[in-house]
Design a protein around this motif. Structure first.
Motif, PDB file in Angstrom:
ATOM      1  N   SER A  16       0.827  -1.205   0.000  1.00  0.00           N
ATOM      2  CA  SER A  16       0.000   0.000   0.000  1.00  0.00           C
ATOM      3  C   SER A  16       0.859   1.252   0.000  1.00  0.00           C
ATOM      4  O   SER A  16       0.590   2.212  -0.731  1.00  0.00           O
ATOM      5  N   LEU A  17       1.920   1.245   0.844  1.00  0.00           N
ATOM      6  CA  LEU A  17       2.811   2.398   0.881  1.00  0.00           C
ATOM      7  C   LEU A  17       3.482   2.615  -0.464  1.00  0.00           C
ATOM      8  O   LEU A  17       3.629   3.749  -0.929  1.00  0.00           O
ATOM      9  N   ALA A  18       3.896   1.509  -1.121  1.00  0.00           N
ATOM     10  CA  ALA A  18       4.541   1.617  -2.430  1.00  0.00           C
ATOM     11  C   ALA A  18       3.581   2.202  -3.455  1.00  0.00           C
ATOM     12  O   ALA A  18       3.953   3.022  -4.295  1.00  0.00           O
ATOM     13  N   PHE A  19       2.305   1.786  -3.374  1.00  0.00           N
ATOM     14  CA  PHE A  19       1.318   2.293  -4.319  1.00  0.00           C
ATOM     15  C   PHE A  19       1.103   3.785  -4.139  1.00  0.00           C
ATOM     16  O   PHE A  19       1.104   4.547  -5.101  1.00  0.00           O
ATOM     17  N   PHE A  20       0.924   4.229  -2.877  1.00  0.00           N
ATOM     18  CA  PHE A  20       0.693   5.648  -2.629  1.00  0.00           C
ATOM     19  C   PHE A  20       1.927   6.489  -2.959  1.00  0.00           C
ATOM     20  O   PHE A  20       1.826   7.589  -3.470  1.00  0.00           O
ATOM     21  N   PHE A  21       3.117   5.939  -2.686  1.00  0.00           N
ATOM     22  CA  PHE A  21       4.351   6.649  -3.017  1.00  0.00           C
ATOM     23  C   PHE A  21       4.467   6.829  -4.528  1.00  0.00           C
ATOM     24  O   PHE A  21       4.813   7.898  -5.024  1.00  0.00           O
ATOM     25  N   HIS A  22       4.130   5.750  -5.277  1.00  0.00           N
ATOM     26  CA  HIS A  22       4.214   5.822  -6.735  1.00  0.00           C
ATOM     27  C   HIS A  22       3.164   6.778  -7.289  1.00  0.00           C
ATOM     28  O   HIS A  22       3.451   7.597  -8.169  1.00  0.00           O
ATOM     29  N   SER A  23       1.918   6.698  -6.784  1.00  0.00           N
ATOM     30  CA  SER A  23       0.841   7.527  -7.306  1.00  0.00           C
ATOM     31  C   SER A  23       1.084   9.006  -7.060  1.00  0.00           C
ATOM     32  O   SER A  23       0.530   9.851  -7.751  1.00  0.00           O
ATOM     33  N   ALA A  24       1.928   9.325  -6.064  1.00  0.00           N
ATOM     34  CA  ALA A  24       2.217  10.734  -5.784  1.00  0.00           C
ATOM     35  C   ALA A  24       3.052  11.370  -6.883  1.00  0.00           C
ATOM     36  O   ALA A  24       3.111  12.589  -6.992  1.00  0.00           O
ATOM     37  N   TYR A  25       3.702  10.556  -7.716  1.00  0.00           N
ATOM     38  CA  TYR A  25       4.571  11.079  -8.766  1.00  0.00           C
ATOM     39  C   TYR A  25       4.060  10.751 -10.168  1.00  0.00           C
ATOM     40  O   TYR A  25       4.754  10.974 -11.147  1.00  0.00           O
ATOM     41  N   VAL A  26       2.850  10.211 -10.285  1.00  0.00           N
ATOM     42  CA  VAL A  26       2.271   9.845 -11.573  1.00  0.00           C
ATOM     43  C   VAL A  26       0.844  10.368 -11.644  1.00  0.00           C
ATOM     44  O   VAL A  26       0.049  10.130 -10.737  1.00  0.00           O
ATOM     45  N   ALA A  27       0.528  11.095 -12.721  1.00  0.00           N
ATOM     46  CA  ALA A  27      -0.833  11.587 -12.923  1.00  0.00           C
ATOM     47  C   ALA A  27      -1.696  10.462 -13.490  1.00  0.00           C
ATOM     48  O   ALA A  27      -1.248   9.676 -14.327  1.00  0.00           O
ATOM     49  N   SER A  28      -2.939  10.391 -13.048  1.00  0.00           N
ATOM     50  CA  SER A  28      -3.829   9.308 -13.478  1.00  0.00           C
ATOM     51  C   SER A  28      -4.647   9.667 -14.708  1.00  0.00           C
ATOM     52  O   SER A  28      -5.327   8.812 -15.262  1.00  0.00           O
ATOM     53  N   PHE A  29      -4.588  10.926 -15.173  1.00  0.00           N
ATOM     54  CA  PHE A  29      -5.397  11.349 -16.319  1.00  0.00           C
ATOM     55  C   PHE A  29      -4.503  11.681 -17.507  1.00  0.00           C
ATOM     56  O   PHE A  29      -3.308  11.906 -17.360  1.00  0.00           O
ATOM     57  N   GLU A  30      -5.105  11.686 -18.701  1.00  0.00           N
ATOM     58  CA  GLU A  30      -4.413  12.081 -19.916  1.00  0.00           C
ATOM     59  C   GLU A  30      -4.926  13.455 -20.349  1.00  0.00           C
ATOM     60  O   GLU A  30      -6.109  13.599 -20.667  1.00  0.00           O
ATOM     61  N   PRO A  31      -4.076  14.473 -20.372  1.00  0.00           N
ATOM     62  CA  PRO A  31      -4.520  15.832 -20.717  1.00  0.00           C
ATOM     63  C   PRO A  31      -5.045  15.911 -22.149  1.00  0.00           C
ATOM     64  O   PRO A  31      -4.564  15.219 -23.048  1.00  0.00           O
ATOM     65  N   GLN A  32      -6.023  16.808 -22.348  1.00  0.00           N
ATOM     66  CA  GLN A  32      -6.584  17.018 -23.677  1.00  0.00           C
ATOM     67  C   GLN A  32      -5.783  18.026 -24.483  1.00  0.00           C
ATOM     68  O   GLN A  32      -5.811  18.011 -25.711  1.00  0.00           O
ATOM     69  N   ASP A  33      -5.082  18.928 -23.793  1.00  0.00           N
ATOM     70  CA  ASP A  33      -4.282  19.934 -24.477  1.00  0.00           C
ATOM     71  C   ASP A  33      -3.154  20.387 -23.550  1.00  0.00           C
ATOM     72  O   ASP A  33      -3.018  19.909 -22.415  1.00  0.00           O
ATOM     73  N   VAL A  34      -2.332  21.321 -24.038  1.00  0.00           N
ATOM     74  CA  VAL A  34      -1.167  21.773 -23.284  1.00  0.00           C
ATOM     75  C   VAL A  34      -1.573  22.492 -22.001  1.00  0.00           C
ATOM     76  O   VAL A  34      -0.973  22.280 -20.944  1.00  0.00           O
ATOM     77  N   SER A  35      -2.599  23.354 -22.084  1.00  0.00           N
ATOM     78  CA  SER A  35      -3.021  24.098 -20.893  1.00  0.00           C
ATOM     79  C   SER A  35      -3.492  23.157 -19.792  1.00  0.00           C
ATOM     80  O   SER A  35      -3.246  23.393 -18.603  1.00  0.00           O
ATOM     81  N   HIS A  36      -4.142  22.071 -20.178  1.00  0.00           N
ATOM     82  CA  HIS A  36      -4.586  21.073 -19.192  1.00  0.00           C
ATOM     83  C   HIS A  36      -3.381  20.390 -18.549  1.00  0.00           C
ATOM     84  O   HIS A  36      -3.345  20.161 -17.332  1.00  0.00           O
ATOM     85  N   ALA A  37      -2.356  20.076 -19.364  1.00  0.00           N
ATOM     86  CA  ALA A  37      -1.157  19.414 -18.840  1.00  0.00           C
ATOM     87  C   ALA A  37      -0.377  20.342 -17.912  1.00  0.00           C
ATOM     88  O   ALA A  37       0.171  19.896 -16.894  1.00  0.00           O
ATOM     89  N   LEU A  38      -0.307  21.620 -18.258  1.00  0.00           N
ATOM     90  CA  LEU A  38       0.450  22.570 -17.442  1.00  0.00           C
ATOM     91  C   LEU A  38      -0.172  22.807 -16.074  1.00  0.00           C
ATOM     92  O   LEU A  38       0.469  23.379 -15.191  1.00  0.00           O
TER      93      LEU A  38
END
Length: 435
Positions: A16-38
């Motif tokens: 569980s700790l490994a999962f939360f540690f990893h998720s803190a550095y990875v976004a779960s969504f895919e941006p639709q454009d640059v402004s969304h990613a920024l």
């Protein structure tokens, strides 16, 4: 017993700790454009890393726009890379051309070549490893003069009118895959590898009685050898020459799940099978023990009720990819695939029967034993005038490397056979050609 419970709880807590540690550095969504990613720091970091790769690899130079050249637009492409359990393991921000070129040629390995590599490695006791190439296409040199606009969101405030002149390939550039392959091939040949005479994506290295095999699929790389020292030395060479990271033992490759044991290698697509069952709402279907009934006969069924062509083709396409490890559904899938132009209810029912069979057998796959020998064998069979529309026969063939099944096909013959023996000869000729 208390100790076992404590151990399980501890392992669960660590996971569980490994999962939360990893998720803190990875976004779960895919941006639709640059402004969304920024707006998300994780995607911003990945975009920064992409541009740092450009600088480190000397991909381009900022110059004044030439009068006779029109610079190509650039755009950001955002994709999440998933692991075999479906979780997001990495965010990938790629800067590429604004216009996608259709001609992206690079030699790629055929499924048979990949399966032969896996079977060969298993029979020799090689433990296959995997490498991840960061921004692989940025390693390829280009000879043409190409200019691109500055990346959206990262324009230089002092030099807004300037453009980048490419020194190396960029994603979306039609030369990129070819340039990357040429660079990698040149490095391997200089390092003592020998390229396969038929499969141009397979490279072999022999040194002091030890052997190392190297298989590439564009920027996906697997390798292994008879000597741990030789494998480690080669991995260090690759890391020095290219920006790469070792991913450890091969477990997930081109959608295939691979489990390497001392007794052999098991290749399957269980995750993909469950995904397509869910995608087409077949997760609650009644399991069937065979993909098709022995008395099923499909024809054009012109009087039958038409069904959604887009959905039918999507189901067939998903099943065709699954045949990479499932020869048991090959005949049924290719029979149903003949009616994609005008699918009817009877055709859809036949496809649903295949999905019901997959619900019963999601874990089936290919087994490559370590005790398998390396001689090639082939088997062929054919029906006679099996197609009710044009009375053509269907050839069925399979090829084995020792006891390991590495290739198979179920294909309607090009001409009408006048006898059973003629249909059998055509099937045998096809089998020998593949061998």
């Amino acid at each position: 017993m208390i100790g076992d419970i404590h151990q399980r709880v501890t392992r669960s807590s660590v996971a569980s700790l490994a999962f939360f540690f990893h998720s803190a550095y990875v976004a779960s969504f895919e941006p639709q454009d640059v402004s969304h990613a920024l707006s998300d720091p994780n995607w911003v970091n990945d975009m920064h890393e992409e541009l740092e790769n450009f600088e480190r690899n000397h991909v381009w130079d900022l110059v004044e726009p030439p009068p006779n050249y029109r610079p190509i637009g650039t755009k950001w492409v955002f994709k999440n890379k998933q692991g075999k359990d479906g979780t997001v393991v990495r965010n990938k921000a790629r800067l590429k051309e604004e216009i996608d070129c259709e001609e992206n040629f690079a030699p790629v390995a055929r499924w048979e070549a990949i399966r032969i590599s896996l079977a060969f490695a298993a029979s020799k006791g090689f433990k296959l490893q995997q490498m991840d190439v960061k921004s692989a296409f940025l390693n390829g040199f280009i000879e043409e003069e190409v200019y691109v606009r500055q990346p959206p969101g990262y324009e230089s405030a002092k030099f807004l009118d300037q453009v980048y002149k490419l020194r190396k390939a960029l994603y979306g550039l039609k030369q990129a895959p070819r340039a990357w392959y040429a660079r990698l091939k040149s490095f391997l040949l200089k390092s003592g590898f020998v390229m396969g005479s038929v499969d141009k994506t397979l490279f072999l290295l022999s040194r002091g009685g030890d052997t190392l095999i190297f298989q590439i699929y564009v920027d996906d790389i697997i390798f292994g050898g008879s000597s741990h020292a030789l494998v480690s030395s080669f991995a260090e060479q690759m890391i020095r020459e290219f920006k790469m990271s070792l991913m450890g033992e091969l477990q997930f490759f081109l959608g295939l799940q691979i489990k390497q044991d001392p007794e052999g290698t098991f290749v399957h697509q269980a995750k993909y099978t469950r995904d397509i069952l869910k995608k087409f709402d077949m997760g609650d279907s009644k399991p069937m023990t065979t993909p098709m009934s022995t008395n099923t006969v499909l024809d054009a069924d012109e009087d039958g009720e038409a069904v959604d062509q887009k959905e039918f083709r999507g189901m067939i396409g998903s099943l065709l990819y699954l045949t990479a490890t499932r020869p048991d559904i090959q005949f049924a899938v290719y029979l149903c695939a003949r009616y994609q132009a005008s699918p009817r209810t009877s055709h859809r029912q036949a496809v649903k029967r295949i999905f019901s069979y997959l619900k019963f057998t999601p874990e089936l796959g290919l087994w490559y034993s370590t005790v398998s020998f390396l001689s090639l064998r082939g088997f062929s069979d054919a029906d006679h005038a099996g197609c009710r529309i044009d009375r053509k026969s269907t050839s069925g063939t399979c090829q084995l490397l020792g006891t390991s099944l590495v290739s198979w096909s179920s294909r309607k013959q090009a001409s009408i056979s006048l006898s059973t023996i003629e249909a059998e000869y055509i099937a045998a000729a096809s089998c020998c050609s593949q061998l």
